[in-house]
Each structure stands twice: as C-alpha cells, then as structure tokens.
Design a protein around this motif. Structure first.
Motif, PDB file in Angstrom:
ATOM      1  N   LEU A 132       0.814  -1.218   0.000  1.00 29.07           N
ATOM      2  CA  LEU A 132       0.000   0.000   0.000  1.00 29.07           C
ATOM      3  C   LEU A 132       0.846   1.266   0.000  1.00 29.07           C
ATOM      4  O   LEU A 132       0.415   2.305  -0.502  1.00 29.07           O
ATOM      5  CB  LEU A 132      -0.960   0.016   1.192  1.00 29.07           C
ATOM      6  CG  LEU A 132      -2.087  -1.015   1.155  1.00 29.07           C
ATOM      7  CD1 LEU A 132      -2.881  -0.973   2.456  1.00 29.07           C
ATOM      8  CD2 LEU A 132      -2.992  -0.779  -0.043  1.00 29.07           C
ATOM      9  N   LEU A 133       2.044   1.179   0.563  1.00 26.19           N
ATOM     10  CA  LEU A 133       2.945   2.330   0.613  1.00 26.19           C
ATOM     11  C   LEU A 133       3.887   2.392  -0.591  1.00 26.19           C
ATOM     12  O   LEU A 133       4.762   3.247  -0.637  1.00 26.19           O
ATOM     13  CB  LEU A 133       3.757   2.303   1.907  1.00 26.19           C
ATOM     14  CG  LEU A 133       2.959   2.473   3.194  1.00 26.19           C
ATOM     15  CD1 LEU A 133       3.841   2.221   4.400  1.00 26.19           C
ATOM     16  CD2 LEU A 133       2.331   3.857   3.242  1.00 26.19           C
ATOM     17  N   PHE A 134       3.713   1.463  -1.535  1.00 27.75           N
ATOM     18  CA  PHE A 134       4.545   1.396  -2.738  1.00 27.75           C
ATOM     19  C   PHE A 134       6.026   1.234  -2.408  1.00 27.75           C
ATOM     20  O   PHE A 134       6.892   1.815  -3.060  1.00 27.75           O
ATOM     21  CB  PHE A 134       4.335   2.624  -3.631  1.00 27.75           C
ATOM     22  CG  PHE A 134       2.926   2.779  -4.096  1.00 27.75           C
ATOM     23  CD1 PHE A 134       2.402   1.920  -5.038  1.00 27.75           C
ATOM     24  CD2 PHE A 134       2.110   3.779  -3.572  1.00 27.75           C
ATOM     25  CE1 PHE A 134       1.092   2.054  -5.464  1.00 27.75           C
ATOM     26  CE2 PHE A 134       0.805   3.919  -3.992  1.00 27.75           C
ATOM     27  CZ  PHE A 134       0.284   3.060  -4.941  1.00 27.75           C
ATOM     28  N   VAL A 135       6.301   0.431  -1.404  1.00 28.25           N
ATOM     29  CA  VAL A 135       7.674   0.126  -1.011  1.00 28.25           C
ATOM     30  C   VAL A 135       7.999  -1.266  -1.548  1.00 28.25           C
ATOM     31  O   VAL A 135       7.158  -2.166  -1.483  1.00 28.25           O
ATOM     32  CB  VAL A 135       7.816   0.158   0.529  1.00 28.25           C
ATOM     33  CG1 VAL A 135       9.212  -0.244   0.963  1.00 28.25           C
ATOM     34  CG2 VAL A 135       7.470   1.536   1.070  1.00 28.25           C
ATOM     35  N   PRO A 136       9.193  -1.471  -2.086  1.00 31.33           N
ATOM     36  CA  PRO A 136       9.541  -2.810  -2.581  1.00 31.33           C
ATOM     37  C   PRO A 136       9.443  -3.850  -1.462  1.00 31.33           C
ATOM     38  O   PRO A 136       9.880  -3.606  -0.343  1.00 31.33           O
ATOM     39  CB  PRO A 136      10.987  -2.666  -3.055  1.00 31.33           C
ATOM     40  CG  PRO A 136      11.224  -1.212  -3.208  1.00 31.33           C
ATOM     41  CD  PRO A 136      10.275  -0.510  -2.297  1.00 31.33           C
ATOM     42  N   THR A 137       8.864  -4.973  -1.803  1.00 30.78           N
ATOM     43  CA  THR A 137       8.688  -6.042  -0.817  1.00 30.78           C
ATOM     44  C   THR A 137       9.644  -7.185  -1.111  1.00 30.78           C
ATOM     45  O   THR A 137      10.023  -7.405  -2.257  1.00 30.78           O
ATOM     46  CB  THR A 137       7.244  -6.579  -0.855  1.00 30.78           C
ATOM     47  OG1 THR A 137       6.970  -7.083  -2.152  1.00 30.78           O
ATOM     48  CG2 THR A 137       6.242  -5.500  -0.505  1.00 30.78           C
ATOM     49  N   PRO A 138      10.033  -7.917  -0.070  1.00 32.46           N
ATOM     50  CA  PRO A 138      10.897  -9.068  -0.315  1.00 32.46           C
ATOM     51  C   PRO A 138      10.142 -10.160  -1.064  1.00 32.46           C
ATOM     52  O   PRO A 138       8.910 -10.244  -0.982  1.00 32.46           O
ATOM     53  CB  PRO A 138      11.276  -9.538   1.099  1.00 32.46           C
ATOM     54  CG  PRO A 138      10.427  -8.797   2.042  1.00 32.46           C
ATOM     55  CD  PRO A 138       9.783  -7.669   1.325  1.00 32.46           C
ATOM     56  N   PRO A 139      10.842 -10.997  -1.802  1.00 30.28           N
ATOM     57  CA  PRO A 139      10.179 -12.082  -2.531  1.00 30.28           C
ATOM     58  C   PRO A 139       9.493 -13.058  -1.563  1.00 30.28           C
ATOM     59  O   PRO A 139       9.935 -13.250  -0.433  1.00 30.28           O
ATOM     60  CB  PRO A 139      11.307 -12.771  -3.283  1.00 30.28           C
ATOM     61  CG  PRO A 139      12.545 -12.042  -2.990  1.00 30.28           C
ATOM     62  CD  PRO A 139      12.273 -10.968  -2.016  1.00 30.28           C
ATOM     63  N   LEU A 140       8.414 -13.672  -2.031  1.00 33.75           N
ATOM     64  CA  LEU A 140       7.650 -14.580  -1.182  1.00 33.75           C
ATOM     65  C   LEU A 140       8.468 -15.799  -0.754  1.00 33.75           C
ATOM     66  O   LEU A 140       8.282 -16.315   0.342  1.00 33.75           O
ATOM     67  CB  LEU A 140       6.376 -15.016  -1.890  1.00 33.75           C
ATOM     68  CG  LEU A 140       5.302 -13.937  -2.014  1.00 33.75           C
ATOM     69  CD1 LEU A 140       4.099 -14.473  -2.774  1.00 33.75           C
ATOM     70  CD2 LEU A 140       4.895 -13.400  -0.669  1.00 33.75           C
ATOM     71  N   GLY A 141       9.378 -16.257  -1.604  1.00 36.83           N
ATOM     72  CA  GLY A 141      10.237 -17.385  -1.238  1.00 36.83           C
ATOM     73  C   GLY A 141      11.119 -17.056  -0.047  1.00 36.83           C
ATOM     74  O   GLY A 141      11.293 -17.869   0.865  1.00 36.83           O
TER      75      GLY A 141
END
Length: 181
Positions: A132-141
């Motif tokens: 929601l904050l448009f911050v890069p997220t870590p991969p799900l793996g």
C-alpha cells in the motif's frame, strides 16, 4: 517496601535487563558480515522470537515501554521502514500479553503454535502495508524461508531464556493477580 517486595522488584529489573541484552544481541547478530552470501541468506527473526517468548513467559519483564525502543533500534539497524515492524510486533506482543495466562496454563506447544501463527499474521500485515505504501517487498520465497526458520528458532530462543533465568511456572496467586489487573 518489605524484603520480599524488594527481591521481587530486583528480580523483575534483572529480567528486564536480560531481555534488553538478549534482544540487542540478536539485533547486532544480523550486522555481522557473512560474506558474499549475505544477500541470499534468509535468517530467522530472533528479535520477534525473543519478544514473544518473554511476553508469554514473563510479561512483566518485557513491558510496552521497553519493547518499543528495542524494536525501533532493530528498524534502524536493519533499514526497515521506521516504526512499521515495531508497530506490528508491539500489537502482536500485546495480544500475547493479554493471553499469557492461557499460554502458561496450556503448555509450550500451544504457545509455539500461537507464536508461529502470530508471526505469519505479522508478516502478512507488513506485506500489505508495504504494498500500500509502494515500497519494494521481499520475494515470497524469502519470506517463506524466514517464516519457517523463525518457527524453528522459537523453541531455541525459549530454551535460551529458560536456561538463563530458569523455567518458572506461574504460581496460582500470580495468575489470579494477573487476571484482576
């Protein structure tokens, strides 16, 4: 203050100091250089394990006003969005604090399962907030690996806490007083 209250106060203060030292130690552990594999390495969230373990076992040893600065230090050193993970972990910890008598009366396995579920919920909330904050997220793996490793690490952190300060079972009078508060 009579002598027994003085010893109880000293015991709580000592346990708080041990909690802060253990949490800061685990934060600093992640700052050690692990070489070129550091980027690919997913590590368990030992600080989360430490906070939840102490809140379940000894709620007076980890009050809100100690958890917040410890988690903020972790946010700063791990370069996470300042306060987001702190807010999430504090909310989870307070939920466990409310239910700590239940966990103490129903054994370690129930507390372990609840801590793992709490971590899964915390990771989910963090991922939604980052999206929601448009911050890069870590991969799900990587998140899945971290989740599994944190679930495996929780009993080890619990053993360390029990080894450092003893595996105290609450007295009936203490649990009754906790319910009244």
């Amino acid at each position: 203050m009579n002598e027994s209250n003085g010893r109880l106060f000293a015991n709580v203060v000592f346990r708080r100091m041990v909690f802060v030292a253990l949490a800061v130690f685990t934060i600093m552990l992640y700052l050690l250089p692990f070489g070129i594999f550091r980027q690919a390495l997913s590590l368990p969230d030992l600080v989360y394990c430490c906070v939840i373990c102490v809140v379940i076992r000894e709620p007076r040893a980890a009050p809100f006003w100690i958890i917040v600065p410890v988690m903020l230090i972790g946010d700063v050193f791990h370069m996470r969005p300042l306060g987001l993970w702190t807010l999430i972990v504090v909310c989870v910890a307070e939920a466990f604090r409310i239910a700590h008598v239940f966990f103490q009366n129903h054994g370690f396995v129930i507390a372990w399962i609840a801590a793992v579920i709490g971590y899964l919920v915390a990771l989910g909330i963090q991922q939604i907030a980052l999206i929601l904050l448009f911050v890069p997220t870590p991969p799900l793996g990587q998140l899945f690996t971290m989740f599994v490793l944190t679930g495996v690490a929780y009993p080890l952190v619990s053993l360390v806490w029990a080894g450092l300060l003893g595996n105290r079972k609450p007295h009936r009078a203490n649990t009754d007083r906790a319910r009244v508060r």
